[in-house]
Design a protein around this motif. Sequence first.
Motif, PDB file in Angstrom:
ATOM      1  N   ASP A  30      28.132  90.580  56.567  1.00  0.00           N
ATOM      2  CA  ASP A  30      28.561  90.403  55.183  1.00  0.00           C
ATOM      3  C   ASP A  30      28.990  88.972  54.870  1.00  0.00           C
ATOM      4  O   ASP A  30      29.427  88.684  53.754  1.00  0.00           O
ATOM      5  CB  ASP A  30      29.737  91.344  54.875  1.00  0.00           C
ATOM      6  CG  ASP A  30      29.319  92.810  54.923  1.00  0.00           C
ATOM      7  OD1 ASP A  30      28.143  93.086  54.598  1.00  0.00           O
ATOM      8  OD2 ASP A  30      30.159  93.657  55.293  1.00  0.00           O
ATOM      9  N   THR A  31      28.874  88.062  55.820  1.00  0.00           N
ATOM     10  CA  THR A  31      29.249  86.668  55.572  1.00  0.00           C
ATOM     11  C   THR A  31      28.335  86.070  54.510  1.00  0.00           C
ATOM     12  O   THR A  31      27.102  86.098  54.667  1.00  0.00           O
ATOM     13  CB  THR A  31      29.151  85.829  56.861  1.00  0.00           C
ATOM     14  OG1 THR A  31      29.973  86.414  57.876  1.00  0.00           O
ATOM     15  CG2 THR A  31      29.590  84.398  56.606  1.00  0.00           C
ATOM     16  N   PRO A  32      28.885  85.518  53.423  1.00  0.00           N
ATOM     17  CA  PRO A  32      28.043  84.957  52.362  1.00  0.00           C
ATOM     18  C   PRO A  32      27.182  83.801  52.870  1.00  0.00           C
ATOM     19  O   PRO A  32      27.593  83.048  53.760  1.00  0.00           O
ATOM     20  CB  PRO A  32      29.062  84.466  51.322  1.00  0.00           C
ATOM     21  CG  PRO A  32      30.309  85.231  51.607  1.00  0.00           C
ATOM     22  CD  PRO A  32      30.325  85.464  53.077  1.00  0.00           C
ATOM     23  N   ASP A  33      26.016  83.667  52.281  1.00  0.00           N
ATOM     24  CA  ASP A  33      25.113  82.587  52.679  1.00  0.00           C
ATOM     25  C   ASP A  33      25.765  81.222  52.473  1.00  0.00           C
ATOM     26  O   ASP A  33      25.545  80.297  53.266  1.00  0.00           O
ATOM     27  CB  ASP A  33      23.816  82.663  51.867  1.00  0.00           C
ATOM     28  CG  ASP A  33      22.892  81.489  52.172  1.00  0.00           C
ATOM     29  OD1 ASP A  33      22.281  81.485  53.262  1.00  0.00           O
ATOM     30  OD2 ASP A  33      22.809  80.565  51.324  1.00  0.00           O
ATOM     31  N   ALA A  34      26.566  81.080  51.418  1.00  0.00           N
ATOM     32  CA  ALA A  34      27.210  79.789  51.161  1.00  0.00           C
ATOM     33  C   ALA A  34      28.147  79.412  52.304  1.00  0.00           C
ATOM     34  O   ALA A  34      28.288  78.233  52.646  1.00  0.00           O
ATOM     35  CB  ALA A  34      27.982  79.844  49.845  1.00  0.00           C
ATOM     36  N   VAL A  35      28.808  80.399  52.905  1.00  0.00           N
ATOM     37  CA  VAL A  35      29.693  80.126  54.036  1.00  0.00           C
ATOM     38  C   VAL A  35      28.871  79.739  55.262  1.00  0.00           C
ATOM     39  O   VAL A  35      29.215  78.808  56.001  1.00  0.00           O
ATOM     40  CB  VAL A  35      30.579  81.348  54.336  1.00  0.00           C
ATOM     41  CG1 VAL A  35      31.358  81.153  55.629  1.00  0.00           C
ATOM     42  CG2 VAL A  35      31.517  81.616  53.169  1.00  0.00           C
ATOM     43  N   LEU A  36      27.757  80.445  55.492  1.00  0.00           N
ATOM     44  CA  LEU A  36      26.897  80.122  56.624  1.00  0.00           C
ATOM     45  C   LEU A  36      26.319  78.717  56.490  1.00  0.00           C
ATOM     46  O   LEU A  36      26.284  77.951  57.459  1.00  0.00           O
ATOM     47  CB  LEU A  36      25.768  81.143  56.720  1.00  0.00           C
ATOM     48  CG  LEU A  36      26.180  82.599  56.955  1.00  0.00           C
ATOM     49  CD1 LEU A  36      24.955  83.511  56.916  1.00  0.00           C
ATOM     50  CD2 LEU A  36      26.906  82.744  58.295  1.00  0.00           C
ATOM     51  N   ALA A  37      25.866  78.374  55.281  1.00  0.00           N
ATOM     52  CA  ALA A  37      25.315  77.035  55.060  1.00  0.00           C
ATOM     53  C   ALA A  37      26.385  75.970  55.266  1.00  0.00           C
ATOM     54  O   ALA A  37      26.123  74.903  55.841  1.00  0.00           O
ATOM     55  CB  ALA A  37      24.738  76.941  53.648  1.00  0.00           C
ATOM     56  N   ALA A  38      27.605  76.251  54.802  1.00  0.00           N
ATOM     57  CA  ALA A  38      28.693  75.289  54.969  1.00  0.00           C
ATOM     58  C   ALA A  38      29.012  75.081  56.449  1.00  0.00           C
ATOM     59  O   ALA A  38      29.301  73.955  56.884  1.00  0.00           O
ATOM     60  CB  ALA A  38      29.932  75.770  54.226  1.00  0.00           C
ATOM     61  N   ALA A  39      28.975  76.158  57.239  1.00  0.00           N
ATOM     62  CA  ALA A  39      29.223  76.030  58.671  1.00  0.00           C
ATOM     63  C   ALA A  39      28.173  75.133  59.324  1.00  0.00           C
ATOM     64  O   ALA A  39      28.500  74.261  60.148  1.00  0.00           O
ATOM     65  CB  ALA A  39      29.221  77.404  59.329  1.00  0.00           C
ATOM     66  N   ALA A  40      26.911  75.341  58.957  1.00  0.00           N
ATOM     67  CA  ALA A  40      25.844  74.512  59.512  1.00  0.00           C
ATOM     68  C   ALA A  40      26.019  73.052  59.107  1.00  0.00           C
ATOM     69  O   ALA A  40      25.805  72.135  59.908  1.00  0.00           O
ATOM     70  CB  ALA A  40      24.487  75.031  59.052  1.00  0.00           C
ATOM     71  N   LEU A  41      26.429  72.823  57.874  1.00  0.00           N
ATOM     72  CA  LEU A  41      26.630  71.451  57.402  1.00  0.00           C
ATOM     73  C   LEU A  41      27.830  70.792  58.075  1.00  0.00           C
ATOM     74  O   LEU A  41      27.817  69.587  58.340  1.00  0.00           O
ATOM     75  CB  LEU A  41      26.810  71.440  55.883  1.00  0.00           C
ATOM     76  CG  LEU A  41      25.548  71.761  55.073  1.00  0.00           C
ATOM     77  CD1 LEU A  41      25.893  71.991  53.608  1.00  0.00           C
ATOM     78  CD2 LEU A  41      24.524  70.634  55.210  1.00  0.00           C
ATOM     79  N   ALA A  42      28.883  71.556  58.363  1.00  0.00           N
ATOM     80  CA  ALA A  42      30.032  71.004  59.081  1.00  0.00           C
ATOM     81  C   ALA A  42      29.624  70.544  60.478  1.00  0.00           C
ATOM     82  O   ALA A  42      30.086  69.511  60.971  1.00  0.00           O
ATOM     83  CB  ALA A  42      31.150  72.031  59.160  1.00  0.00           C
ATOM     84  N   SER A  43      28.747  71.307  61.117  1.00  0.00           N
ATOM     85  CA  SER A  43      28.233  70.925  62.429  1.00  0.00           C
ATOM     86  C   SER A  43      27.353  69.683  62.327  1.00  0.00           C
ATOM     87  O   SER A  43      27.465  68.750  63.130  1.00  0.00           O
ATOM     88  CB  SER A  43      27.449  72.094  63.025  1.00  0.00           C
ATOM     89  OG  SER A  43      26.837  71.733  64.241  1.00  0.00           O
ATOM     90  N   LEU A  44      26.484  69.660  61.320  1.00  0.00           N
ATOM     91  CA  LEU A  44      25.618  68.501  61.102  1.00  0.00           C
ATOM     92  C   LEU A  44      26.440  67.254  60.797  1.00  0.00           C
ATOM     93  O   LEU A  44      26.108  66.142  61.235  1.00  0.00           O
ATOM     94  CB  LEU A  44      24.653  68.781  59.952  1.00  0.00           C
ATOM     95  CG  LEU A  44      23.724  67.635  59.534  1.00  0.00           C
ATOM     96  CD1 LEU A  44      22.765  67.282  60.666  1.00  0.00           C
ATOM     97  CD2 LEU A  44      22.948  68.002  58.268  1.00  0.00           C
ATOM     98  N   ALA A  45      27.533  67.413  60.049  1.00  0.00           N
ATOM     99  CA  ALA A  45      28.373  66.277  59.681  1.00  0.00           C
ATOM    100  C   ALA A  45      28.915  65.573  60.921  1.00  0.00           C
ATOM    101  O   ALA A  45      28.947  64.338  60.982  1.00  0.00           O
ATOM    102  CB  ALA A  45      29.517  66.746  58.778  1.00  0.00           C
ATOM    103  N   VAL A  46      29.347  66.347  61.913  1.00  0.00           N
ATOM    104  CA  VAL A  46      29.861  65.752  63.146  1.00  0.00           C
ATOM    105  C   VAL A  46      28.762  64.945  63.834  1.00  0.00           C
ATOM    106  O   VAL A  46      28.996  63.839  64.326  1.00  0.00           O
ATOM    107  CB  VAL A  46      30.413  66.841  64.078  1.00  0.00           C
ATOM    108  CG1 VAL A  46      30.712  66.279  65.464  1.00  0.00           C
ATOM    109  CG2 VAL A  46      31.675  67.455  63.477  1.00  0.00           C
ATOM    110  N   ALA A  47      27.553  65.485  63.863  1.00  0.00           N
ATOM    111  CA  ALA A  47      26.435  64.781  64.487  1.00  0.00           C
ATOM    112  C   ALA A  47      26.133  63.473  63.783  1.00  0.00           C
ATOM    113  O   ALA A  47      25.616  62.527  64.400  1.00  0.00           O
ATOM    114  CB  ALA A  47      25.192  65.669  64.495  1.00  0.00           C
ATOM    115  N   LYS A  48      26.456  63.390  62.497  1.00  0.00           N
ATOM    116  CA  LYS A  48      26.195  62.174  61.728  1.00  0.00           C
ATOM    117  C   LYS A  48      27.426  61.275  61.620  1.00  0.00           C
ATOM    118  O   LYS A  48      27.439  60.333  60.835  1.00  0.00           O
ATOM    119  CB  LYS A  48      25.674  62.544  60.342  1.00  0.00           C
ATOM    120  CG  LYS A  48      24.332  63.256  60.392  1.00  0.00           C
ATOM    121  CD  LYS A  48      23.534  63.062  59.129  1.00  0.00           C
ATOM    122  CE  LYS A  48      22.100  63.549  59.304  1.00  0.00           C
ATOM    123  NZ  LYS A  48      21.249  63.237  58.146  1.00  0.00           N
ATOM    124  N   GLY A  49      28.436  61.558  62.425  1.00  0.00           N
ATOM    125  CA  GLY A  49      29.570  60.652  62.515  1.00  0.00           C
ATOM    126  C   GLY A  49      30.760  60.984  61.658  1.00  0.00           C
ATOM    127  O   GLY A  49      31.754  60.258  61.680  1.00  0.00           O
TER     128      GLY A  49
END
Length: 627
Positions: A30-49
């Motif tokens: 039941d996790t909203p897609d917006a939350v899942l996308a935000a989690a992926a972006l938070a991970s990507l953000a770390v990779a980009k500094g």
Amino acid sequence: MSLLDALYRGGHLRTLDHALAQSLRRLDRDTPDAVLAAAALASLAVAKGHAGVSLASPQALLDTSLEAAWPDEGGWRAQLAASRWVATPGDADAVADPHAPLVLEGDLLYLRRYREYERTLALGLQRIATGTVTDAGIEPFAPLFATLFPPAAHDGHQARAAALALRHALLLVTGGPGTGKTTTTARLLVLLAAQARHAGRGMPRIALAAPTGRAAERMAESVRHAVQALAAAGIDADLLAALPATGTTLHRLLGTIPDSPRFRHNRDNPLPFDVVVVDEASMIDLPLMAKLVDAVADGTRLVLLGDPDQLPSVEAGDVLAAILGAAGDGDTLAHDDAAALHPLLGEPAGRHPRERGDPAPSLPTFPGVRVHLQRGWRQSEALQLAPLAAAVRDGDADTALDLLRGGTLSNVHFHEGLADPLDARRDALLAHWRSLTHAATPADALAQSTRLRLLTAVREGPQGARTLNARIERLLVDNGAGTPRGGPGHFHGQMLIVTENSYRHRLFNGDIGLCLRDDDGALVAWFPGEDPAQPRAFHPAALPAHESAFAMTVHKAQGSEFDTVWLLLPARVNRVLSRELVYTGITRARRELHVAGSDPVIRDALSRHASRWSGLGWRLRQPAFTQ
């Protein structure tokens, strides 16, 4: 199509980023897609500094536009705050829920681990900055201070930095190349030794460290030279003996543990030093700085040196910039400092503002103190770089291009529109690399390798480090520099750079070595050791992840200097370009600089800042951290 799917299918996410979102989906359908996308972006953000992703402008993480609808920021924040996967701590110093992988604070969404790095770093810096510094009075040091900082040889900023070190446990000394950061530090350490002796304590235990071995050795070498000059000036030999003659990497200082990201030294087992001096602080990422500060004992002084105009760290965070933004400005002395340091600094640096009818300087919320050195002392006839560096730092493209084209700067060469130095200057470049194989010893070869380096803005593409290294390898092997032996792709004369930390080998991301045949014909990879005259030997096949280093990205070259630098910019505008990247690239040169690039690319680079999303500066200013 969902936002998460659009991000992944568009090639914007790494497999790791997408896997994090998918794992949350599996755990709760039941996790909203917006939350899942935000989690992926938070991970990507770390990779980009970045420390986290800004919900106000997440599109900035992507290299190209995305054909998908982004959530409304307010609604997105509400969905995240309501999610079981997202912690929303009420206070800046509160520990986030350990069961939540994400943390939302303001408009930043963090991976919890990076939010905790920020929190613990802010608390640790506050602990150090407010630590008690033994005050033996200032007057006894006035004669020594006058000898260390004669007005004709040093400017007021250097003197002020050293004087403030007598009263503050956390000091930041910043400035560009040649402004005397390490020279000032050596004199500062002499003052601290004199203060300790006057107070009846033993000589202070001092550590010199930097993110890379080469940067640590450069700092130690500068300190050794300063000690020689101070000895000639008649400074007490006992005081000079307190200054260390060697430096070390931060990883070695903290004590690496094989196959573990943790260190031997931490809050429960602090570093056994009274003063810790760290150079090239702009290179230190958020996790490493948090671990360093955690290991600094109560009552220990921490002195951070760096150039705030250089690129931030390769990994997550822009720690130095955040601390500088929160720290007090040593150029305007606070009331207590002005009064106490008057015997050393005199007028006008130590004047009491209220005596002149001026308002008292505003007190910073964070008590660390910074001093920015401005006068360049390393004026070399061989390389006149200061005017160009200033124009690049200020983003003044017209002036920078005029200087490059004018030919008025000594040993600065502009190759406008040149896309391939290997065609234009192949013989000269190959001659340098081949010469490394004829050095008398591996130590000599490593020293000679710093005479020239080809720096690039990007890793991939025709002007990228990977492509250039592959071409150079072929040219050297085909022309007899060596043939592969000792492992696939290794050859006699190959320069190497380590690309991941290996605590077991004590080799770290950015360490540079050289492959050479020994007397038996076997190939050995040599890397600098604690003693530059005694490099360490490894079998090439046993090395951690590595690649050739004839060409390097500017990011990888931070903390190093080379006699001759070729800075090759991309043929087309690229979002990775910034004024900080160009500034860092050109200031790696000691004697000669070659810049290859075009007018539009240089103008675009100087119009852009290398900014990072971080909450550290905000956190340091919070009342919770200043009580």
